[in-house]
Enzyme design. Structure first.
Site, PDB file in Angstrom:
ATOM      1  N   HIS A 125      40.530  12.698 -14.013  1.00  0.00           N
ATOM      2  CA  HIS A 125      41.969  12.932 -13.851  1.00  0.00           C
ATOM      3  C   HIS A 125      42.789  12.056 -14.787  1.00  0.00           C
ATOM      4  O   HIS A 125      43.973  12.330 -15.007  1.00  0.00           O
ATOM      5  CB  HIS A 125      42.379  12.693 -12.397  1.00  0.00           C
ATOM      6  N   ARG A 175      44.483  14.035 -17.584  1.00  0.00           N
ATOM      7  CA  ARG A 175      45.763  14.683 -17.252  1.00  0.00           C
ATOM      8  C   ARG A 175      46.894  13.664 -17.313  1.00  0.00           C
ATOM      9  O   ARG A 175      47.971  13.937 -17.855  1.00  0.00           O
ATOM     10  CB  ARG A 175      45.663  15.316 -15.865  1.00  0.00           C
ATOM     11  N   HIS A 179      53.358  21.580 -11.934  1.00  0.00           N
ATOM     12  CA  HIS A 179      53.777  20.928 -10.692  1.00  0.00           C
ATOM     13  C   HIS A 179      54.738  21.830  -9.918  1.00  0.00           C
ATOM     14  O   HIS A 179      55.654  22.411 -10.507  1.00  0.00           O
ATOM     15  CB  HIS A 179      54.477  19.599 -10.997  1.00  0.00           C
ATOM     16  N   ARG A 215      43.884  20.142 -15.273  1.00  0.00           N
ATOM     17  CA  ARG A 215      42.909  19.500 -14.400  1.00  0.00           C
ATOM     18  C   ARG A 215      41.517  19.884 -14.905  1.00  0.00           C
ATOM     19  O   ARG A 215      41.320  20.945 -15.478  1.00  0.00           O
ATOM     20  CB  ARG A 215      43.092  19.951 -12.953  1.00  0.00           C
ATOM     21  N   LYS A 257      45.890  24.923  -8.614  1.00  0.00           N
ATOM     22  CA  LYS A 257      46.174  24.270  -7.336  1.00  0.00           C
ATOM     23  C   LYS A 257      47.453  24.797  -6.710  1.00  0.00           C
ATOM     24  O   LYS A 257      47.541  24.986  -5.491  1.00  0.00           O
ATOM     25  CB  LYS A 257      46.276  22.749  -7.543  1.00  0.00           C
ATOM     26  N   TYR A 300      56.264  10.135 -14.224  1.00  0.00           N
ATOM     27  CA  TYR A 300      56.062   9.752 -15.618  1.00  0.00           C
ATOM     28  C   TYR A 300      57.375   9.409 -16.329  1.00  0.00           C
ATOM     29  O   TYR A 300      57.362   8.987 -17.477  1.00  0.00           O
ATOM     30  CB  TYR A 300      55.367  10.885 -16.378  1.00  0.00           C
TER      31      TYR A 300
END
Length: 333
Positions: free
Chosen positions: A275, A278, A301, A200, A223, A310
């Protein structure tokens, strides 16, 4: 004073929350902050009509009282706690700070409908619903309220999956060429970090020289709250190491990237901006045959479901579309 320091350096809460004739509460803590939180907890219960000795009357506490209690118990320990508290305060004011136990699902539903008409995004409103539900759920779990979550019946707004735009090789080359003309010394190498690691933008900006070691960059304060390290090319490693040796740290450069993106005239869905870098890393990783579980670790994640967005770009998946469609079988026949 209800909270005072003892001779041995600890802190004591000493009060009679129900008046002179009521039960005396006296408890020791190692820090003043813990003692203050405990005092507020006791006084909050009394304000809500709860006798500290166990007897209970109708819970007359307002939503603002529960938000403050949640803050002391849980919110203060969350990375995004202050942001949640601000949102909760806005909701509370908009609802005229109702008695919490008297709230109904329609209370939030009406508030949400008004906000939607005012142009607030559906995602923001879903976040607000989650924050408010979490307050009640946490206080039920902690035994601080004896009634079920009054807005548990409110469902989140169903939102269509957002388009995940990604840059082609030609667009990447063009963007990097445009960035060469930027007067910001950091923006191009930050862009390269994001394209090379899937980081990010904020994670890349937070890098210090100590995070660039052994051919890898390490991201902390992410995050998800988990640290992760990603290898980078020898060339980028050398340039990044040199850059941070000179500048020590990155300054805020997101706006410089947005201006360069505008100059590039690359069209992206609303809200993508930095973004997209990414998404570009993740998309090309999968299209080049990368493993989806490896991608999850690289991106950091917390759940595989996020990374699976994806999976449709996998070359095997796309090949199946060519060989397994019904028209191909008709042609074979």
């Amino acid at each position: 004073m209800a909270v005072r320091k003892t001779d041995d350096g600890r802190w004591v809460v000493d009060l009679r929350p129900n008046g002179v004739g009521g039960r005396r509460i006296r408890k020791l803590f190692d820090t003043k902050a813990e003692a203050n939180r405990y005092e507020k907890l006791v006084l909050s219960k009394v304000a809500g009509g709860q006798e500290w000795n166990g007897g209970r009357r109708k819970d007359s506490r307002h939503l603002s009282d529960l938000i403050e209690l949640w803050w002391q118990i849980k919110g203060i320990h969350l990375k995004d706690g202050p942001k949640r508290r601000r949102y909760l305060g806005y909701i509370c004011d908009s609802l005229n700070d109702p008695v919490a136990v008297e709230m109904r699902p329609t209370s939030f539903a009406d508030y949400r409908a008004s906000r939607l008409e005012g142009g607030t995004s559906e995602k923001t409103l879903n976040n607000e619903l989650g924050y408010l539900k979490a307050v009640f759920n946490q206080l039920v779990k902690a035994g601080e309220i004896e009634y079920p979550n009054p807005i548990s019946g409110v469902d989140a707004i169903r939102i269509d999956e957002q388009e995940l735009a990604w840059l082609t090789h030609d667009q990447i080359r063009h963007l990097l060429s445009v960035l060469d003309g930027s007067d910001n010394p950091h923006v191009k190498i930050l862009t390269e970090i994001c394209l090379s690691t899937g980081a990010r933008w904020g994670e890349a900006e937070s890098l210090k020289l100590r995070h660039v070691r052994d051919g890898k960059v390490s991201f902390h304060g992410t995050k998800s709250g988990k640290s992760r390290s990603v290898p980078i090319s020898d060339d980028l490693f050398a340039r990044l190491h040199s850059h941070l040796s000179e500048y020590k740290e990155f300054t805020f450069s997101r706006s410089a990237f947005s201006r360069a993106l505008d100059r590039s005239e690359i069209e992206l869905p609303k809200g993508q901006a930095a973004h997209v870098l990414r998404h570009t890393f993740a998309s090309h990783f999968v299209m080049n045959g990368g493993n989806i579980l490896t991608l999850q670790k690289i991106l950091g994640h917390s759940s595989l479901a996020m990374t699976m967005r994806y999976a449709h770009l996998s070359p095997d998946h796309l090949l199946d579309a060519v060989t397994l469609n019904p028209l191909s079988k008709v042609a074979e026949g």
